[in-house]
Scaffold this motif. Structure first.
Motif, mmCIF file in Angstrom:
data_model
loop_
_atom_site.group_PDB
_atom_site.id
_atom_site.type_symbol
_atom_site.label_atom_id
_atom_site.label_comp_id
_atom_site.label_asym_id
_atom_site.label_seq_id
_atom_site.Cartn_x
_atom_site.Cartn_y
_atom_site.Cartn_z
ATOM 1 N N LEU A 321 0.826 -1.208 0.000
ATOM 2 C CA LEU A 321 0.000 0.000 0.000
ATOM 3 C C LEU A 321 0.859 1.256 0.000
ATOM 4 O O LEU A 321 0.656 2.172 -0.823
ATOM 5 C CB LEU A 321 -0.923 -0.014 1.226
ATOM 6 C CG LEU A 321 -2.045 1.018 1.281
ATOM 7 C CD1 LEU A 321 -3.073 0.737 0.207
ATOM 8 C CD2 LEU A 321 -2.699 1.005 2.661
ATOM 9 N N VAL A 322 1.830 1.326 0.888
ATOM 10 C CA VAL A 322 2.686 2.505 0.996
ATOM 11 C C VAL A 322 3.557 2.658 -0.251
ATOM 12 O O VAL A 322 3.748 3.776 -0.756
ATOM 13 C CB VAL A 322 3.553 2.430 2.268
ATOM 14 C CG1 VAL A 322 4.564 3.578 2.294
ATOM 15 C CG2 VAL A 322 2.676 2.470 3.525
ATOM 16 N N SER A 323 4.079 1.537 -0.751
ATOM 17 C CA SER A 323 4.909 1.594 -1.957
ATOM 18 C C SER A 323 4.114 2.133 -3.135
ATOM 19 O O SER A 323 4.620 2.920 -3.942
ATOM 20 C CB SER A 323 5.450 0.198 -2.286
ATOM 21 O OG SER A 323 6.281 -0.274 -1.255
ATOM 22 N N GLU A 324 2.860 1.724 -3.236
ATOM 23 C CA GLU A 324 1.994 2.216 -4.303
ATOM 24 C C GLU A 324 1.754 3.717 -4.158
ATOM 25 O O GLU A 324 1.775 4.461 -5.141
ATOM 26 C CB GLU A 324 0.665 1.460 -4.277
ATOM 27 C CG GLU A 324 -0.267 1.761 -5.440
ATOM 28 C CD GLU A 324 -1.517 0.906 -5.409
ATOM 29 O OE1 GLU A 324 -2.622 1.474 -5.308
ATOM 30 O OE2 GLU A 324 -1.391 -0.331 -5.462
ATOM 31 N N GLU A 325 1.545 4.167 -2.917
ATOM 32 C CA GLU A 325 1.316 5.592 -2.674
ATOM 33 C C GLU A 325 2.548 6.425 -3.035
ATOM 34 O O GLU A 325 2.428 7.537 -3.545
ATOM 35 C CB GLU A 325 0.949 5.816 -1.199
ATOM 36 C CG GLU A 325 -0.424 5.295 -0.825
ATOM 37 C CD GLU A 325 -0.713 5.455 0.655
ATOM 38 O OE1 GLU A 325 0.149 6.001 1.376
ATOM 39 O OE2 GLU A 325 -1.801 5.041 1.095
ATOM 40 N N TYR A 326 3.744 5.874 -2.756
ATOM 41 C CA TYR A 326 4.982 6.600 -3.037
ATOM 42 C C TYR A 326 5.482 6.379 -4.465
ATOM 43 O O TYR A 326 6.449 7.014 -4.891
ATOM 44 C CB TYR A 326 6.069 6.176 -2.041
ATOM 45 C CG TYR A 326 5.987 6.879 -0.705
ATOM 46 C CD1 TYR A 326 6.815 7.945 -0.395
ATOM 47 C CD2 TYR A 326 5.070 6.486 0.257
ATOM 48 C CE1 TYR A 326 6.747 8.590 0.833
ATOM 49 C CE2 TYR A 326 4.985 7.120 1.492
ATOM 50 C CZ TYR A 326 5.823 8.172 1.766
ATOM 51 O OH TYR A 326 5.744 8.821 2.984
ATOM 52 N N GLY A 327 4.856 5.465 -5.193
ATOM 53 C CA GLY A 327 5.278 5.193 -6.558
ATOM 54 C C GLY A 327 6.616 4.494 -6.646
ATOM 55 O O GLY A 327 7.400 4.759 -7.560
#
Length: 378
Positions: A321-327
């Motif tokens: 989730l966080v990786s997706e938010e940070y790209g």
């Protein structure tokens, strides 16, 4: 409840996916060929189809996710060109599958007209907006089962548990799985609103009711009419406001501040608190009659330390989730780092865990190591 059709020639794949999806709270049916799938689609309004790439998906406009043993780019491109919403390779990663199903549910059906959405589509959208309840422990499964039992009825629910355990998420799922899912879900944090403003926030006010009331305003009860009102941290509400809430629940009517007209409201109230309300009653801080009104059903959300076996699943979820938010690409985590995370006390519960994972994503190198956990999690 979200309905999923599993179309696959392999009996073992069908059974495994069905078992896992039903465990996650979905309703699942299986088909081994195109004809059986078409027959089921004619009788059951499925929300999404999981289809092996060797099978022909019924032409129903229902979003489908392609499942394949072939991980090649050509196979993925071919599936997408054939209308697949997503492409997953076997063996299926359940977390990826659940994320893909959620995305598919958020997409409108192909044949949907430009007119206002139907109640069924609205319900699907509301369910999609509620983040999944992550975990396979008996404690979390018990919460899921209570949600499934309680959501369809109109009983008021009191959700208890420590800060950061996910009480709001439980409330959203109670709404999403109810007959009110197409109507508003309105939340109010009773602890964040000054006591002198809480009545106006809940019941609205008429123009001129007080100095800053320059126009009429609807309160949360009116905004939630037909739907669900989530009253978070209800244990922090003043006694005066409690009396008015009690009256609204008893009579299904409210009166705006500064007004004398009674307004009928049709609202299901779900309340939450991190306090022991029985102790607050003993201290004279909470009305016992209101407690019995809001606590027809009580759902206790366990602290993270009580279901620590779910921490690895939650960690993997938050990494994605966080990786997706940070790209950025999701980082791997070393086994000893995961063990260290499981051993932590997590006084801030799931909210704290999410923040820690975000910190590790930002500050660690290619992998999340035990040294990273020791350096950034204390």
């Amino acid at each position: 409840m979200t309905k999923v059709l599993i179309l696959d020639r392999s009996k073992s794949v069908r059974n495994i996916l069905r078992e896992r999806l039903e465990y996650e709270g979905f309703s699942a049916e299986v088909a081994e060929d195109d004809a059986q799938a078409s027959d089921l689609c004619g009788r059951i309004p499925f929300d999404v189809i999981l289809s092996d790439t060797g099978c022909k998906v019924p032409d129903t406009g229902i979003p489908f996710i392609a499942l394949s043993n072939d991980s090649s780019i050509d196979s993925a491109v071919r599936a997408v060109r054939n209308g697949a919403h997503d492409f997953l390779t076997k063996p299926i990663d359940m977390n990826h599958l659940l994320h893909s199903i959620q995305k598919a549910l958020e997409s409108p059906p192909e044949a949907a007209p430009a007119a206002a959405p139907t109640a069924k589509r609205c319900k699907r959208a509301h369910a999609a907006q509620a983040e999944r309840i992550i975990g396979i422990s008996p404690e979390i499964e018990h919460v899921r089962q209570l949600i499934d039992k309680v959501a369809p009825c109109e009983a008021r629910v009191l959700i208890t548990g420590e800060n950061g355990t996910g009480k709001e998420l439980v409330a959203r799922w109670l709404h999403a799985k109810s007959a009110r899912a197409a109507a508003p879900f309105v939340e109010v944090n009773c602890a964040a609103i000054p006591s002198e403003l809480i009545e106006s926030e809940l019941f609205g006010h008429e123009r001129g009711a007080f100095t800053s009331a320059i126009k009429q305003r609807k309160g949360k009860f009116e905004q939630a009419d037909g739907g669900t009102l989530f009253m978070d941290e209800i244990g922090d509400m003043s006694l005066a406001a409690q009396a008015k809430v009690l009256r609204a629940l008893q009579e299904h009517r409210i009166c705006r501040v500064g007004g004398d007209k009674e307004i009928e409201v049709n609202v299901r109230v779900i309340a939450a608190t991190n306090k022991d309300l029985r102790e607050e009653i003993r201290k004279g801080n909470f009305r016992e009659d209101l407690y019995h009104r809001i606590g027809v059903i009580i759902i206790r959300v366990p602290a993270l330390r009580e279901h620590a076996r779910d921490i690895p699943t939650l960690v993997e979820h938050f990494i994605r989730l966080v990786s997706e938010e940070y790209g950025v690409q999701p980082k791997e985590i070393d086994p000893d780092a995961m063990e260290a995370l499981q051993a932590m006390p997590w006084t801030g519960n799931i909210r704290e865990l999410r923040n820690v994972i975000e910190r590790l994503i930002v500050l660690s190198s290619e992998r999340i190591t035990l040294d990273d956990v020791k350096a950034y999690c204390n």
